[in-house]
Design a protein around this motif. Structure first.
Motif, PDB file in Angstrom:
ATOM      1  N   LEU A 199     -47.708 -29.860-104.365  1.00 48.80           N
ATOM      2  CA  LEU A 199     -46.337 -30.207-103.972  1.00 48.80           C
ATOM      3  C   LEU A 199     -45.538 -28.959-103.622  1.00 48.80           C
ATOM      4  CD1 LEU A 199     -46.018 -32.844-106.744  1.00 48.80           C
ATOM      5  CD2 LEU A 199     -45.901 -33.333-104.322  1.00 48.80           C
ATOM      6  N   ILE A 200     -44.625 -29.132-102.658  1.00 48.70           N
ATOM      7  CA  ILE A 200     -43.759 -28.040-102.212  1.00 48.70           C
ATOM      8  C   ILE A 200     -42.448 -28.152-102.991  1.00 48.70           C
ATOM      9  CG2 ILE A 200     -42.495 -27.052-100.255  1.00 48.70           C
ATOM     10  CD1 ILE A 200     -45.489 -26.782 -99.967  1.00 48.70           C
ATOM     11  N   GLU A 201     -42.024 -27.017-103.571  1.00 48.91           N
ATOM     12  CA  GLU A 201     -40.755 -27.000-104.289  1.00 48.91           C
ATOM     13  C   GLU A 201     -39.668 -26.798-103.249  1.00 48.91           C
ATOM     14  OE1 GLU A 201     -38.240 -24.636-105.232  1.00 48.91           O
ATOM     15  OE2 GLU A 201     -37.375 -26.341-106.272  1.00 48.91           O
ATOM     16  N   ARG A 202     -38.641 -27.690-103.296  1.00 49.19           N
ATOM     17  CA  ARG A 202     -37.691 -27.746-102.177  1.00 49.19           C
ATOM     18  C   ARG A 202     -36.801 -26.524-102.044  1.00 49.19           C
ATOM     19  NH1 ARG A 202     -36.560 -33.444-100.705  1.00 49.19           N
ATOM     20  NH2 ARG A 202     -34.311 -33.109-100.703  1.00 49.19           N
ATOM     21  N   THR A 204     -37.460 -23.315-102.902  1.00 48.89           N
ATOM     22  CA  THR A 204     -38.185 -22.122-102.438  1.00 48.89           C
ATOM     23  C   THR A 204     -39.014 -22.441-101.201  1.00 48.89           C
ATOM     24  OG1 THR A 204     -39.969 -22.754-103.928  1.00 48.89           O
ATOM     25  CG2 THR A 204     -38.357 -21.134-104.754  1.00 48.89           C
ATOM     26  N   GLU A 205     -39.165 -23.750-100.933  1.00 48.14           N
ATOM     27  CA  GLU A 205     -40.024 -24.203 -99.818  1.00 48.14           C
ATOM     28  C   GLU A 205     -41.436 -23.628 -99.943  1.00 48.14           C
ATOM     29  OE1 GLU A 205     -36.423 -24.867 -96.559  1.00 48.14           O
ATOM     30  OE2 GLU A 205     -37.786 -23.154 -96.340  1.00 48.14           O
ATOM     31  N   ALA A 206     -41.831 -23.350-101.192  1.00 46.56           N
ATOM     32  CA  ALA A 206     -43.180 -22.835-101.469  1.00 46.56           C
ATOM     33  C   ALA A 206     -43.876 -23.825-102.395  1.00 46.56           C
ATOM     34  CB  ALA A 206     -43.082 -21.473-102.165  1.00 46.56           C
ATOM     35  N   PRO A 207     -45.221 -23.794-102.420  1.00 44.77           N
ATOM     36  CA  PRO A 207     -45.926 -24.651-103.380  1.00 44.77           C
ATOM     37  C   PRO A 207     -45.535 -24.253-104.799  1.00 44.77           C
ATOM     38  CG  PRO A 207     -47.459 -23.757-101.763  1.00 44.77           C
ATOM     39  CD  PRO A 207     -46.157 -23.028-101.575  1.00 44.77           C
ATOM     40  N   TYR A 208     -45.512 -25.230-105.711  1.00 44.41           N
ATOM     41  CA  TYR A 208     -45.250 -24.885-107.108  1.00 44.41           C
ATOM     42  C   TYR A 208     -46.346 -23.916-107.579  1.00 44.41           C
ATOM     43  CZ  TYR A 208     -41.693 -28.521-107.765  1.00 44.41           C
ATOM     44  OH  TYR A 208     -40.540 -29.273-107.707  1.00 44.41           O
ATOM     45  N   PRO A 209     -46.030 -22.921-108.403  1.00 45.78           N
ATOM     46  CA  PRO A 209     -47.015 -21.913-108.807  1.00 45.78           C
ATOM     47  C   PRO A 209     -48.026 -22.452-109.830  1.00 45.78           C
ATOM     48  CG  PRO A 209     -44.932 -21.508-109.939  1.00 45.78           C
ATOM     49  CD  PRO A 209     -44.688 -22.628-108.980  1.00 45.78           C
ATOM     50  N   ASP A 210     -49.292 -22.033-109.659  1.00 43.50           N
ATOM     51  CA  ASP A 210     -50.332 -22.415-110.644  1.00 43.50           C
ATOM     52  C   ASP A 210     -50.954 -21.158-111.252  1.00 43.50           C
ATOM     53  OD1 ASP A 210     -53.095 -23.106-108.304  1.00 43.50           O
ATOM     54  OD2 ASP A 210     -51.692 -21.423-108.496  1.00 43.50           O
ATOM     55  N   HIS A 211     -50.226 -20.030-111.145  1.00 43.50           N
ATOM     56  CA  HIS A 211     -50.689 -18.771-111.750  1.00 43.50           C
ATOM     57  C   HIS A 211     -49.476 -17.864-111.938  1.00 43.50           C
ATOM     58  CE1 HIS A 211     -52.881 -14.938-112.208  1.00 43.50           C
ATOM     59  NE2 HIS A 211     -53.900 -15.690-112.581  1.00 43.50           N
ATOM     60  N   TRP A 212     -49.483 -17.076-112.994  1.00 46.26           N
ATOM     61  CA  TRP A 212     -48.335 -16.228-113.340  1.00 46.26           C
ATOM     62  C   TRP A 212     -48.010 -15.247-112.214  1.00 46.26           C
ATOM     63  CZ3 TRP A 212     -47.039 -11.133-115.293  1.00 46.26           C
ATOM     64  CH2 TRP A 212     -45.813 -11.094-115.958  1.00 46.26           C
ATOM     65  N   SER A 213     -49.029 -14.851-111.460  1.00 42.89           N
ATOM     66  CA  SER A 213     -48.802 -13.912-110.354  1.00 42.89           C
ATOM     67  C   SER A 213     -47.983 -14.559-109.233  1.00 42.89           C
ATOM     68  CB  SER A 213     -50.153 -13.444-109.794  1.00 42.89           C
ATOM     69  OG  SER A 213     -50.853 -14.575-109.269  1.00 42.89           O
ATOM     70  N   LYS A 214     -47.906 -15.893-109.252  1.00 40.29           N
ATOM     71  CA  LYS A 214     -47.153 -16.597-108.198  1.00 40.29           C
ATOM     72  C   LYS A 214     -45.780 -17.051-108.711  1.00 40.29           C
ATOM     73  CE  LYS A 214     -51.313 -18.843-106.247  1.00 40.29           C
ATOM     74  NZ  LYS A 214     -51.842 -20.207-105.940  1.00 40.29           N
ATOM     75  N   ARG A 215     -45.400 -16.518-109.894  1.00 37.32           N
ATOM     76  CA  ARG A 215     -44.133 -17.002-110.461  1.00 37.32           C
ATOM     77  C   ARG A 215     -42.948 -16.666-109.568  1.00 37.32           C
ATOM     78  NH1 ARG A 215     -45.596 -12.329-112.226  1.00 37.32           N
ATOM     79  NH2 ARG A 215     -44.115 -10.646-112.743  1.00 37.32           N
ATOM     80  N   TYR A 216     -41.925 -17.525-109.658  1.00 34.04           N
ATOM     81  CA  TYR A 216     -40.662 -17.302-108.942  1.00 34.04           C
ATOM     82  C   TYR A 216     -39.839 -16.309-109.746  1.00 34.04           C
ATOM     83  CZ  TYR A 216     -35.931 -18.276-107.216  1.00 34.04           C
ATOM     84  OH  TYR A 216     -34.657 -18.155-106.712  1.00 34.04           O
TER      85      TYR A 216
END
Ligand SMILES: Cc1cccc(C(=O)O)c1OC(=O)C1CC1
Ligand SMILES: [Zn+2]
Length: 311
Positions: A199-202, A204-216
């Protein structure tokens, strides 16, 4: 002419018939269940005055009120039956739900005292009270408030949100999706714990993160409390179901052990300012307490948090 308990009936938002405890009062019926803790009560916020939705017979027709009431009872029973917890404060606090809050409000909330549900605008959301995982999410915010009371900002806030999703998915137990039955815009769900990147988070328009390195790491959403929650959600999913994630193999231990580990970590070890790393340690400690320090459960927790990059 005193009030007395009755079994009442109603149809939910999607026309599904259901039965629940209510109360007969002065020749009418109201959504006040006194069989659970100090009560489960549901009211129509548009009238505002009544704490209850009155019905001339035992049949309630307000779909949101019916769903909110029945879902609050299901969630009360989950905490009682699974953890022996008596409502949000473990002291029977009345579970209050308000429906038709706002004007086509695309939200649901726990405000420290009650659950509130918007009707949705029919474009993004259907009436949010129709979601069992929504009610469980909101009540779980109340449980978090009365336990670790995680600060609603940054990593502690993401954990606050994640606990609400974890127990939301444990109550609405047939999948690892959040809000899957209230989306009006054709998306799969609001969030997925199984694969957050579905799913895309509205914002950030980015996919929800599934790893700490991808955190917002920005400032929106109180520092991404509804965004980075997906990192811990993925860890919880892996602990229960297992899987290979970023070349880390996790052997799942199932929902029953996973929910006990998270409840023990939340109620015994986490504090207001706990971050993801402390979450890892608290879950390892809880798993060891419950199942042994050299158990599959401890191994699954260590593997899962490594898989999402949390050490
Ligand atoms: C829809 C919505 C918007 C903003 C905050 C919340 C919130 O309660 O944090 C919210 O409700 C949920 O996330 C529930 C699980 C569907
Ligand atoms: Zn929430």
């Amino acid at each position: 002419n005193t009030a007395h308990d009755v079994t009442a009936f109603g149809t939910g938002v999607f026309g599904d018939r259901k039965m629940f405890e209510a109360q007969a009062f002065e020749g009418k019926f109201r959504l006040f269940d006194v069989t659970r803790g100090d009560g489960v009560v549901t009211y129509d916020n548009t009238t505002g005055t009544n704490l209850d939705v009155f019905s001339l017979n035992k049949m309630f027709k307000d779909g949101s009120a019916v769903d909110a009431h029945a879902n609050a009872q299901i969630t009360y029973d989950y905490y009682q039956d699974t953890f022996g917890r008596d409502s949000v404060d473990d002291n029977g606090q009345v579970l209050i739900s308000a429906v038709h809050v706002g004007n086509n409000w695309n939200n649901a909330s726990w405000n420290g005292r009650q659950m509130s549900y918007g009707d949705g605008d029919g474009l993004r959301f259907h009436p949010l009270a129709a979601g069992l995982d929504v009610a469980a999410h909101e009540m779980s915010h109340g449980v978090v408030q009365h336990t670790a009371n995680l600060i609603y900002r940054g990593e502690s806030g993401a954990l606050n949100e994640s606990f609400a999703d974890i127990f939301g998915a444990m109550v609405d137990r047939d999948d690892w999706l959040i809000g899957e039955n209230i989306m009006a815009d054709g998306t799969l769900a609001l969030r997925s714990m199984e694969d957050p990147t579905d799913l895309i988070e509205r914002r950030t328009e980015a996919p929800y993160p599934d790893h700490w390195s991808k955190r917002y790491t920005g400032t929106l959403d109180n520092g991404g409390v509804h965004i980075n929650s997906s990192i811990n959600n993925k860890a919880a999913y892996l602990i229960s179901e297992g899987g290979d994630h970023f070349d880390v193999a996790v052997n799942g231990i199932g929902r029953d052990k996973t929910e006990q580990i998270y409840y023990r970590a939340l109620s015994l070890y986490l504090t207001r300012s706990s971050d993801f790393s402390m979450m890892r340690e608290a879950a390892i400690q809880a798993a060891g307490d419950l199942y042994g320090s050299d158990s599959d459960a401890v191994a699954a927790v260590e593997q899962a948090y490594s898989a999402v990059g949390v050490y």
